[in-house]
Enzyme design. Structure first.
Site, PDB file in Angstrom:
ATOM      1  N   CYS A   1       0.851  -1.189   0.000  1.00  0.00           N
ATOM      2  CA  CYS A   1       0.000   0.000   0.000  1.00  0.00           C
ATOM      3  C   CYS A   1       0.882   1.233   0.000  1.00  0.00           C
ATOM      4  O   CYS A   1       2.114   1.150   0.042  1.00  0.00           O
ATOM      5  CB  CYS A   1      -0.919   0.009   1.219  1.00  0.00           C
ATOM      6  SG  CYS A   1      -0.028   0.124   2.782  1.00  0.00           S
TER       7      CYS A   1
ATOM      8  N   ASP B   1       4.371  27.015 -33.450  1.00  0.00           N
ATOM      9  CA  ASP B   1       5.332  27.315 -34.507  1.00  0.00           C
ATOM     10  C   ASP B   1       4.632  27.014 -35.834  1.00  0.00           C
ATOM     11  O   ASP B   1       3.570  26.377 -35.855  1.00  0.00           O
ATOM     12  CB  ASP B   1       6.577  26.451 -34.332  1.00  0.00           C
ATOM     13  CG  ASP B   1       7.595  26.678 -35.435  1.00  0.00           C
ATOM     14  OD1 ASP B   1       7.830  27.843 -35.790  1.00  0.00           O
ATOM     15  OD2 ASP B   1       8.125  25.687 -35.955  1.00  0.00           O
TER      16      ASP B   1
ATOM     17  N   ASP C   1       8.441  21.665 -33.194  1.00  0.00           N
ATOM     18  CA  ASP C   1       8.888  20.388 -33.756  1.00  0.00           C
ATOM     19  C   ASP C   1       9.980  19.730 -32.923  1.00  0.00           C
ATOM     20  O   ASP C   1      10.507  18.685 -33.302  1.00  0.00           O
ATOM     21  CB  ASP C   1       9.358  20.559 -35.210  1.00  0.00           C
ATOM     22  CG  ASP C   1      10.522  21.523 -35.342  1.00  0.00           C
ATOM     23  OD1 ASP C   1      11.106  21.879 -34.302  1.00  0.00           O
ATOM     24  OD2 ASP C   1      10.844  21.923 -36.475  1.00  0.00           O
TER      25      ASP C   1
ATOM     26  N   ASP D   1      12.816  24.715 -32.112  1.00  0.00           N
ATOM     27  CA  ASP D   1      12.119  25.524 -31.114  1.00  0.00           C
ATOM     28  C   ASP D   1      12.504  25.148 -29.689  1.00  0.00           C
ATOM     29  O   ASP D   1      11.773  25.472 -28.754  1.00  0.00           O
ATOM     30  CB  ASP D   1      10.603  25.369 -31.295  1.00  0.00           C
ATOM     31  CG  ASP D   1      10.158  25.752 -32.692  1.00  0.00           C
ATOM     32  OD1 ASP D   1      10.359  26.908 -33.073  1.00  0.00           O
ATOM     33  OD2 ASP D   1       9.621  24.886 -33.396  1.00  0.00           O
TER      34      ASP D   1
END
Length: 700
Positions: free
Chosen positions: A13, A412, A594, A598
């Site tokens: 648990c 973009d 992409d 970027d």
């Protein structure tokens, strides 16, 4: 700093997970991640410490460490929760039966002692040992409450039996029922929580298959079936229709259509031919191919995805910190309330010792610290698992929590809203032969990773090169270099060429010594799902923004096609960062790119979302990776993030509300210990079921 990853068997648990986590933190370990559902434990060991000593300490706590290169031993049936529950049930049922029937032998205290003792023994071997381990580790867990409650009832009854004090001292059925009902709750919780990891289990099963190994050591090709786990990079493999791709590789003969839905979430099969890469675990639906194995074991895309998801499932969002702080003081607080309840009813309420004790036991067994520990991880595991099943890789539970406040989604252009698969449409050159024009362009673009550069180098490769020196790339503008004759060459966007020409209608321009030497135009198709994704975001109340380095004219044309009103064009990478910062001053921002060009903007945004074709580089560049290279999954990713956060809030509300209501009710004497144990057993199941609901819930 060394990172240690292993499996820890025996965690039943969240209290067990907290015990292991607390132990590692006390030993100075950093970035500790413990998941009781998957049994995964990882931590960073600072300095020159010995990991063997630390891992031995986990074993000494009563758990079993299994390293990645070891085979996990299968637990004997008598050690499972299932066996313990049914063994206890056999003895507990007759004890409870005496409450409804008047059979004299069932009311005999010695018979009740014989029936209750095996249950108490099994309970103490399980809950008692766990309670002792947690206390010696400085963190009292839920099993301390169960152990005290059952021991108080059993010990009080045993004293009454030995001293012949009569039926008023017979509470063997209370002790046995507490233990049996908690075992039942743990068993149901275990089964419910396992449902939260089914997506990762399904991905893991895809790793195991048979492979047709090509052996031509004697000059002729021989095919023999081997376990795919024995393959090594460089091996050659034959794959027929209906076969599972055994490992990551590159096709060198043949081809076909491959179902990559289990990796990318995209149900439509994709065509793969010679020189194309294939992903292990995907299925060749039609065709025949031969491939070189390029990656095996942990280096495959599938293994990397599974590992990233497991790591993400083990992390805790900021909201969990409050629950952890409360859990740390919960058990001592409940012990204090139980003692106050006993003394209050006995000394102030003037009730009997028996009644006072039963009410304090009810407080002990109805309290549920596990609910607070389970609230967040259960929801996170389901949310991340569903995302992975749909081709969405979310790295870290903190990313899920960040989704809730996103207001801007910045896109973009090239490779994001468009496919990035550029086709050369036209070009012109001035005062130089065509062959020299192509050579110069190729020689400059081979140093760039931009989609336009990749397209040019793919089409003009083999035409020859020009020897260049001092090659530099200016992100968002283009390339610059010098040849051996001293000519200065520039190749880039209109920003770089605006001093040489007023015409901004072309994709890239070539300049020699500052004079226009040619231009090239490309066609880049709009992603078929771009407009639909943008519309879904707008309907969800998010503001889409186009942020690109391309010309204003082209950006506005594309924005009109997809339905974006806010456009920022001709932006350099530095200007993109400034725009992201400006947006974040107003509200949290998700940036979609992409994953290559970027990277700075993706890192700066609240959440960076990368489109990729399942490469390791793209996976490392953003918080979220859309593995199917499609914007269709973007609204689902945002919706899952928001609804996972909502599920966490619901779970935490239940966990806190349950304990706030249940403990006073038990202290007031409204619930007896047996009913309290049953209610406590159900509380964790409610959280698990609510979390599993996220697997099927509509989130968009």
């Amino acid at each position: 700093m060394e990172t240690i990853s292993c499996k820890v068997k025996g965690m039943n648990c969240t209290s067990c997970a907290l015990t292991v986590s607390k132990y590692l933190e006390n030993k100075g370990m950093q970035d500790v991640q413990v998941s009781f559902a998957t049994e995964d434990v990882s931590f960073n060991m600072p300095g020159q410490g010995d990991p063997k000593i630390v891992l031995k300490g986990i074993n000494d706590l009563g758990y079993q460490v299994v390293m990645p290169d070891e085979q996990a031993p299968k637990n004997a049936f008598f050690k499972t929760l299932r066996f313990k529950f049914f063994a206890c049930l056999v003895f507990t049922a007759p004890l409870l039966l005496h409450m409804w029937v008047s059979w004299p032998w069932l009311h005999n205290p010695w018979v009740q002692l014989v029936l209750a003792t095996p249950v108490y023994g099994i309970g103490m071997l399980h809950f008692g040992r766990s309670a002792w381990r947690s206390l010696t580790n400085g963190m009292a867990n839920m099993d301390v409450l169960i152990t005290l409650g059952a021991t108080a009832a059993y010990g009080y009854s045993l004293a009454g039996t030995l001293q012949h004090l009569g039926p008023d001292y017979m509470f063997y059925e209370t002790a046995a029922a507490i233990i049996t009902l908690v075992f039942l709750g743990n068993l149901l919780e275990e089964r419910s929580v396992k449902q939260t990891t089914t997506a990762i289990t399904a991905l893991a099963k895809m790793q195991v298959t048979m492979a047709r190994l090509i052996d031509d050591s004697h000059g002729h090709e021989h095919i023999r079936e081997v376990d795919n786990q024995t393959l090594r990079p460089g091996d050659r493999v034959l794959v027929n229709s209906g076969d599972k791709i055994p490992m990551d590789g590159t096709i060198y003969w043949g081809g076909g259509t491959i179902n990559e839905s289990m990796i990318t979430g995209e149900s439509t099969p994709v065509s793969r031919n010679e020189k194309d890469k294939v992903i292990g675990g995907t299925i060749l639906e039609d065709g025949t191919l031969k491939m070189f194995v390029t990656a095996t074991g942990k280096d495959t895309v599938l293994s990397y995805i599974i590992e990233l998801v497991k790591q993400a499932q083990g992390t805790k969002p900021p909201m969990q910190r409050l629950a952890d702080r409360i859990s740390a003081i919960f058990v001592p607080l409940v012990l204090g309330i139980a003692l106050f309840t006993f003394l209050g009813w006995w000394l102030i309420g003037h009730t009997t010792v028996v009644n006072a004790m039963m009410r304090s036991i009810a407080v002990l067994v109805i309290a549920c610290p596990c609910a607070m520990g389970l609230a967040t991880p259960a929801a996170v595991m389901v949310g991340l698992g569903r995302a992975a099943k749909n081709g969405i890789l979310i790295k870290g539970a903190q990313t899920l929590e960040a989704f809730r406040s996103i207001r801007y989604v910045v896109f973009d252009k090239t490779g994001t809203l468009t496919t990035g698969k550029l086709q050369l449409s036209s070009y012109r050159f001035f005062d130089m032969p065509e062959e020299d024009f192509k050579k110069v362009v190729y020689s400059l673009e081979k140093y760039s990773s931009h989609p336009i550069a990749r397209s040019i180098t793919a089409q003009w490769k083999g035409l020859g090169e020009v020897q260049l020196q001092q090659v530099r790339e200016y992100k968002g503008r283009g390339m610059q270099a010098q040849d051996k004759e001293g000519n200065q060459w520039q190749l880039g966007s209109f920003i770089m060429a605006q001093q040489a020409t007023p015409d901004d209608s072309h994709n890239i321009y070539l300049l020699r010594n500052g004079q226009l030497a040619g231009w090239i135009d490309f066609t880049d198709e709009l992603r078929p799902d771009a407009a639909r994704a943008v519309q879904a975001l707008r309907q969800a109340g998010l503001q889409p923004v186009l942020l690109s380095g391309d010309t204003t004219r082209k950006c506005k044309e594309l924005a009109q096609q997809v339905g974006i009103e806010e456009v920022y064009a001709e932006q350099t990478p530095e200007q993109k960062l400034q725009k992201i910062d400006a947006f974040m001053q107003t509200a949290p921002v998700a940036m979609v790119g992409d994953g290559i060009n970027d990277a700075p903007a993706l890192a700066r945004a609240t959440i960076g979302i990368s489109l990729s074709d399942a490469t390791h580089v793209a996976m490392q560049s953003a918080n979220v990776v859309l593995l199917n290279d499609s914007l269709a999954a973007l609204p689902l990713a945002l919706g899952l993030g928001r609804h996972t956060y909502l599920t966490i809030k619901q779970n935490l509300f239940w966990a806190f509300a349950y304990n706030i209501v249940a403990i006073p009710v038990a202290a007031l004497g409204i619930l007896n210990p047996i009913v309290g144990a049953g209610v406590m057993a159900v509380s964790d199941i409610v959280l698990a079921v609510n979390s599993v609901r996220l697997r099927y819930k509509r989130v968009m």
